[in-house]
Structures are given as C-alpha cells and as structure tokens.
Design a protein around this motif. Structure first.
Motif, PDB file in Angstrom:
ATOM      1  N   GLN A  56       0.833  -1.213   0.000  1.00 37.39           N
ATOM      2  CA  GLN A  56       0.000   0.000   0.000  1.00 37.39           C
ATOM      3  C   GLN A  56       0.867   1.263   0.000  1.00 37.39           C
ATOM      4  N   ASP A  57       1.956   1.188   0.725  1.00 36.20           N
ATOM      5  CA  ASP A  57       2.890   2.321   0.751  1.00 36.20           C
ATOM      6  C   ASP A  57       3.408   2.607  -0.666  1.00 36.20           C
ATOM      7  N   LEU A  59       1.926   1.765  -3.504  1.00 34.49           N
ATOM      8  CA  LEU A  59       0.833   2.252  -4.352  1.00 34.49           C
ATOM      9  C   LEU A  59       0.567   3.734  -4.099  1.00 34.49           C
ATOM     10  N   LEU A  60       0.602   4.132  -2.823  1.00 31.79           N
ATOM     11  CA  LEU A  60       0.400   5.554  -2.494  1.00 31.79           C
ATOM     12  C   LEU A  60       1.522   6.410  -3.096  1.00 31.79           C
ATOM     13  N   GLU A 156      -3.379   4.846   7.251  1.00 28.99           N
ATOM     14  CA  GLU A 156      -4.714   4.443   6.805  1.00 28.99           C
ATOM     15  C   GLU A 156      -5.770   5.409   7.329  1.00 28.99           C
ATOM     16  N   SER A 158      -5.354   8.438   8.137  1.00 30.33           N
ATOM     17  CA  SER A 158      -5.206   9.714   7.436  1.00 30.33           C
ATOM     18  C   SER A 158      -5.904   9.650   6.081  1.00 30.33           C
ATOM     19  N   ALA A 159      -5.717   8.529   5.382  1.00 30.36           N
ATOM     20  CA  ALA A 159      -6.340   8.367   4.068  1.00 30.36           C
ATOM     21  C   ALA A 159      -7.859   8.318   4.200  1.00 30.36           C
ATOM     22  N   ALA A 160      -8.345   7.655   5.265  1.00 29.71           N
ATOM     23  CA  ALA A 160      -9.790   7.481   5.430  1.00 29.71           C
ATOM     24  C   ALA A 160     -10.479   8.772   5.873  1.00 29.71           C
ATOM     25  N   GLY A 162      -9.040  12.034   5.803  1.00 30.23           N
ATOM     26  CA  GLY A 162      -8.620  13.281   5.172  1.00 30.23           C
ATOM     27  C   GLY A 162      -7.826  14.174   6.114  1.00 30.23           C
TER      28      GLY A 162
END
Lengths: 186, 219
Positions: A56-57, A59-60, A156, A158-160, A162
C-alpha cells in the motif's frame, strides 16, 4: 486481491491512459502492479510490518509521482525504482524502531490478573465509555474510532479521514487526555 | 484498509489528467531560461568588471569559468534526472567530471601563483563577501531549482537537492566573477569554490525536508 497478469507494454499503455485521467485504466494497472510489488516485498522484506502495508505504501507513492512516468521509457524500471525506494525507507524505519526496543524473556502479563481484567472489562463494555466518547469533539472522536476501535495505522486513518497524520496524532493525544479525565470522574 | 479498497480510492481520485513532468533536458533549458536573465541583471546592476575584455584573453580564467558553467549545467541535469524513477544512476555522478576539472584548474592556478615570485605570487586575505555574493547571485537559480525539484519524485533527496544546490552555486560563481575582480588562485579556491562547496553541503542537508514522500488525503 490479484489483478490479471498483463505484460509491460500494456502496463505502459494503462499508465499513459492514467496520466490522461482514466480511472478505470488506473484501477486495472494498480491491480496488476500490486502482486508484482508483493512478490518483490516478499523476496526482500524481513521486517515485522505486514507485506500488504508495504504494498500500500508503494501504491500511495506511485500515485504521488504518477506524473513522472515518461511514456518513452519502460514501465517496470520506473515502478521498481519506486518500490525499492519505499522498501528501503520501511526497512530504515524498522531499524530505527528496533533500536528503541528492549528484548525481554518474560512479558509482564498484567492482563491475566483478575483485577486488571475487571477494570478493562468494566470500561470496555460499559456505557461510560460510550458517553465519554459522545462528549469528545468530532475530530477527536473520529481519531479514536479509526486508530483504536478500527485499529488502523496512522497512514490508513489519514487516508480514510482526510486528516493529516500530525493532526491525527494531536487529536488522539487530546482525546485520550479528555477520556481519562471524564472516566476518572465517573 | 484493504489493498483493494485503497486501489478503488486511488483510482477515484485520478479522474483528471496529470501534467506530465517534462524530460530533464527540457527542464534544464527552462531552469537556464529563468536563471541566466537574473544573473545578467545582477551583473549589469553591479557593473561589469573593468578588465573583463582582458580576462577573455586569459586561458586560465576561461577554463575556470567554463568549468564552473559546465558544472552548473551538468549538476542541474543530474538533479532533474535523479527525480525521475527508473533512470540510470550513473547520471547522478556525471557532474564529478566538470567539478574535478574546475577544482583542478583553480588548483593549478594556485600552483602557478605559488611558483611565481614577486607581487603576482600567492596571495591570501579575508574575502567574506564571496559567500553572500554567491548566495545573492544564486538566489533566483536556487529558488527555481527548489521549486522544480519539488515536482520530481523524492527518490534521492540528499543527492538531488545537493546537486541542485551545486548547480545554483556554480552558476552564481560564474556570474560573480563577471563583476567581482578577484582571480588569485588561493582566493578563488577558498572563498569562491569553498562557498560553492558549503552551499552544496547545506543544500544536501535540507534535501529530506524539501523533497519527500507526502501521501495526500484520498477522495
């Protein structure tokens, strides 16, 4: 979660489409890329972090620099450069953490003591916690829900939400302080 | 979060075309197009040194200035290349060649001064104005470089920002010597090349703060 295997030329075509703003091509590309990165992580990775977190890191990171792909150059070296870089970062982070860790042979099992357990159970299943949570400001409540109840990592969460990672840390810290005050009073 | 969910979110946030990063050579031309007019303005305002025409007939001065200019160009190109994933790593070390030529030429000048007897011989005195001079002349190239490096991939912050700092400082020294009449070998080596080296090291030191992975909130 694996995407259908596709060759490098098709990946490059999907990346070109991604740069032109095609979300479907991007989703297809990322699904094809994820297993490649996972295999690479599995070969090189020896740390404690989940392989999926590393994927995931990457991909981000790929998302952040997707504008740097040059369609005249091959896709795989571009992808691997990002993946290697992020993997090295994760390994450095792990090494720093490991320096601060202390190895112990017998872990203190305070949670096995009945008294400790009673307090935890009483709090976990009581309305008191729910009421205390309701008193928290929205941002702090969201931080607790994501980081403690849903057990997300900071990234995660933070992504969820905002919220930035530092804002989450501050909210979490304040929420814990407020909850402690409220629950102690009760 | 599951990887599948992350992919969905990333794809949902990629509905707009992205502005592709131009090739390093095009970025180099853009950087020079921003930096050279600034240097021309500074040199004009400060006043061209009176002996400039004579300097153009001095091979030592020409080699030193040429090496400084080539160092600036090579370092800028290498800095831009370092921000593109998948490019060969040897590109990052290319600027070593003009740097060696530059230091070698200035060092040879020191040696010439050393063996020359009389008033034209080796000379050393304090010239602290060189450092702020280079910082001022290199301000626009440095800022332009920082903004441009920020747009690349943060794969090698230490190297790319260090090279960017070297490029801006070397170009600034090239400009400085068009209005600052100081050509004594040891003086150039210590105060000018020394300032460039210091600024390069400082740039590299702030590299991680200037270019870094930043994961924006997903939509």
């Amino acid at each position: 979660m694996t995407g259908e295997p596709i060759d490098e030329a098709e990946m490059a075509a999907l990346m070109r489409a991604t740069q032109q703003g095609d979300p479907a091509a991007y989703a297809r590309l990322l699904k094809a890329v994820a297993p490649i990165v996972r295999r690479m992580a599995a070969r090189r990775w020896t740390g404690s972090e989940e392989a999926d977190d590393v994927v995931q890191d990457v991909l981000l990171s790929l998302h952040q620099v997707r504008h740097t792909y040059d369609p005249d150059r091959p896709f795989i070296p571009w992808l691997m450069a990002i993946a290697r870089n992020r993997l090295a970062d994760v390994q450095r982070r792990q090494a720093r953490r490991a320096k601060g860790e202390v190895a112990v042979e017998i872990l203190p099992e305070t949670f096995s003591g009945q008294e400790t357990k009673d307090v935890v159970d009483r709090l976990a299943y009581s309305d008191a916690l729910e009421q205390a949570m309701a008193e928290l400001p929205a941002g702090q409540r969201r931080a607790v829900e994501l980081l403690r109840f849903k057990e997300m990592s900071l990234k995660e969460a933070s992504a969820a939400s905002g919220m930035s990672i530092s804002a989450l840390k501050v909210s979490m810290h304040r929420a814990m302080k407020t909850l402690r005050t409220i629950l102690t009073k009760q | 979060m599951e990887t599948e969910e992350l992919i969905g979110r990333l794809a949902a946030g990629a509905g707009r075309p992205v502005r592709r990063l131009a090739p390093p050579s095009a970025r180099l031309l853009f950087w020079l197009a921003v930096s050279l007019p600034w240097i021309a303005v500074v040199v004009t305002v400060m006043g061209v040194r009176p002996d400039l025409t004579a300097r153009f007939e001095d091979p030592r001065w020409i080699v030193e200035q040429g090496a400084a200019l080539v160092t600036a160009v090579a370092a800028a190109l290498a800095a831009f290349c370092a921000g593109v994933p998948g490019r060969p790593r040897w590109e990052r070390v290319v600027p070593i060649v003009p740097v060696v030529v530059w230091i070698g030429a200035v060092g040879f000048g020191c040696l010439q001064d050393w063996i020359r007897p009389g008033p034209g011989g080796v000379m050393f005195e304090s010239d602290w104005a060189c450092l702020p001079g280079i910082v001022f002349v290199g301000a626009a190239p440095g800022i332009a470089m920082a903004v441009m490096l920020h747009k690349g991939a943060p794969l090698a912050p230490f190297v790319s920002v260090g090279l960017g700092g070297l490029a801006a400082a070397a170009l600034a020294d090239f400009g400085l010597r068009l209005f600052h009449a100081q050509d004594a070998g040891l003086m150039v080596l210590v105060w000018q090349v020394g300032s460039v080296a210091l600024l390069t090291v400082l740039s590299a030191a702030i590299g991680r703060h200037l270019v870094r992975w930043r994961h924006l909130p997903l939509h």
